[in-house]
Design an enzyme around this catalytic site. Structure first.
Site, mmCIF file in Angstrom:
data_model
loop_
_atom_site.group_PDB
_atom_site.id
_atom_site.type_symbol
_atom_site.label_atom_id
_atom_site.label_comp_id
_atom_site.label_asym_id
_atom_site.label_seq_id
_atom_site.Cartn_x
_atom_site.Cartn_y
_atom_site.Cartn_z
ATOM 1 N N ASN A 25 2.649 5.921 -7.455
ATOM 2 C CA ASN A 25 3.646 6.760 -6.762
ATOM 3 C C ASN A 25 3.499 8.210 -7.225
ATOM 4 O O ASN A 25 3.194 8.487 -8.400
ATOM 5 C CB ASN A 25 5.078 6.241 -6.959
ATOM 6 C CG ASN A 25 5.489 6.070 -8.407
ATOM 7 O OD1 ASN A 25 4.671 5.809 -9.277
ATOM 8 N ND2 ASN A 25 6.783 6.206 -8.659
ATOM 9 N N ILE A 26 3.671 9.107 -6.276
ATOM 10 C CA ILE A 26 3.520 10.547 -6.532
ATOM 11 C C ILE A 26 4.774 11.229 -6.000
ATOM 12 O O ILE A 26 4.970 11.313 -4.778
ATOM 13 C CB ILE A 26 2.260 11.102 -5.822
ATOM 14 C CG1 ILE A 26 1.015 10.314 -6.260
ATOM 15 C CG2 ILE A 26 2.096 12.597 -6.126
ATOM 16 C CD1 ILE A 26 -0.224 10.580 -5.416
ATOM 17 N N GLU A 27 5.639 11.634 -6.927
ATOM 18 C CA GLU A 27 6.929 12.202 -6.513
ATOM 19 C C GLU A 27 6.819 13.703 -6.265
ATOM 20 O O GLU A 27 5.793 14.340 -6.563
ATOM 21 C CB GLU A 27 7.990 11.877 -7.569
ATOM 22 C CG GLU A 27 8.164 10.363 -7.700
ATOM 23 C CD GLU A 27 9.310 9.949 -8.602
ATOM 24 O OE1 GLU A 27 9.802 10.768 -9.406
ATOM 25 O OE2 GLU A 27 9.702 8.763 -8.508
ATOM 26 N N CYS B 28 4.750 6.559 -2.053
ATOM 27 C CA CYS B 28 4.760 5.329 -2.848
ATOM 28 C C CYS B 28 3.343 4.907 -3.222
ATOM 29 O O CYS B 28 2.362 5.274 -2.564
ATOM 30 C CB CYS B 28 5.388 4.189 -2.058
ATOM 31 S SG CYS B 28 7.153 4.330 -1.773
ATOM 32 N N GLU C 27 1.852 1.998 -2.918
ATOM 33 C CA GLU C 27 1.155 1.189 -1.900
ATOM 34 C C GLU C 27 0.516 2.078 -0.843
ATOM 35 O O GLU C 27 -0.607 1.845 -0.395
ATOM 36 C CB GLU C 27 2.144 0.233 -1.203
ATOM 37 C CG GLU C 27 2.834 -0.745 -2.127
ATOM 38 C CD GLU C 27 4.158 -0.224 -2.674
ATOM 39 O OE1 GLU C 27 4.243 0.965 -3.069
ATOM 40 O OE2 GLU C 27 5.115 -1.009 -2.706
ATOM 41 N N CYS D 5 8.650 -1.255 -0.538
ATOM 42 C CA CYS D 5 9.776 -0.749 0.265
ATOM 43 C C CYS D 5 9.459 -0.900 1.755
ATOM 44 O O CYS D 5 8.320 -1.173 2.156
ATOM 45 C CB CYS D 5 10.069 0.704 -0.085
ATOM 46 S SG CYS D 5 8.929 1.888 0.664
ATOM 47 N N CYS E 203 6.612 1.250 3.191
ATOM 48 C CA CYS E 203 5.266 0.750 2.843
ATOM 49 C C CYS E 203 4.918 -0.497 3.641
ATOM 50 O O CYS E 203 3.771 -0.671 4.057
ATOM 51 C CB CYS E 203 5.169 0.488 1.349
ATOM 52 S SG CYS E 203 5.146 2.020 0.410
HETATM 53 N N1 THU Z 1 8.216 3.292 -5.074
HETATM 54 C C1 THU Z 1 6.933 2.911 -4.828
HETATM 55 O O1 THU Z 1 5.969 3.550 -5.272
HETATM 56 N N2 THU Z 1 6.745 1.798 -4.074
HETATM 57 C C2 THU Z 1 7.734 1.036 -3.543
HETATM 58 O O2 THU Z 1 7.479 0.140 -2.750
HETATM 59 C C3 THU Z 1 9.114 1.283 -3.949
HETATM 60 C C4 THU Z 1 9.378 2.607 -4.572
HETATM 61 C C5 THU Z 1 8.441 4.507 -5.880
HETATM 62 C C6 THU Z 1 8.959 5.679 -5.098
HETATM 63 C C7 THU Z 1 9.646 6.477 -6.176
HETATM 64 O O3 THU Z 1 8.683 7.320 -6.798
HETATM 65 C C8 THU Z 1 10.106 5.445 -7.199
HETATM 66 O O4 THU Z 1 9.394 4.255 -6.873
HETATM 67 C C9 THU Z 1 11.594 5.165 -7.172
HETATM 68 O O5 THU Z 1 12.008 4.861 -5.887
#
Ligand code: THU
Length: 130
Positions: free
Chosen positions: A42-44, A53, A55, A90, A93
């Site tokens: 994940n890259i915020e 996300c 995935e 999620c 994804c």
């Molecule tokens: N996140 C994912 O990378 N994949 C998911 O399927 C659920 C959520 C990440 C997004 C965010 O950076 C962190 O989890 C909290 O939501």
């Protein structure tokens, strides 16, 4: 490649997570039909909704390399060093995975393995627009 090995690769991929806001690190390992594995994290972003996300990072890496057929994806997420609690993909994804993957895509989590259709039984797809 066993399910456990693919899951371990997802845990490893979470090391590169850029998640200063949620502090929740997620890794994914996507097994392509040709045996190649694409990992992602994940890259915020400070503008929260632009977060990508794990995935989708893995899937976009694969598709951008010309790979469009997949067998399985492992997902691992945690706010600690312990990745034993399951991290389900999620909805966004699932939808993006469903563009390229059939109902039978294997989804490997810490607590077992599932099919894409277990999470997304009725998908919106190209056929809905005909
Ligand atoms: N996140 C994912 O990378 N994949 C998911 O399927 C659920 C959520 C990440 C997004 C965010 O950076 C962190 O989890 C909290 O939501």
């Amino acid at each position: 490649m066993t399910n456990g090995e693919l899951f371990s690769m997802a845990v490893k991929a979470a090391e590169n997570s850029y998640s200063p806001y949620s502090k929740f690190r997620v890794g994914a390992a996507l097994l392509a039909a040709d045996g190649r594995i694409f990992t992602g994290c994940n890259i915020e972003n400070a503008s929260f909704s632009l977060t990508n996300c794990a995935e989708r990072t893995a899937l976009f890496k694969a598709v951008s390399e010309g790979v469009r057929e997949f067998k399985a994806i492992a997902v691992a997420g945690s706010s600690t060093e312990d990745f034993r609690k399951p991290c389900q993909p999620c909805g966004a994804c699932l939808q993006v995975l469903s563009e390229f993957c059939g109902d039978d895509l294997i989804v490997i989590l810490s607590n077992g393995f599932f099919k894409l259709s277990d999470f997304l039984p009725l998908r919106f797809g190209a056929e809905n627009m005909k």
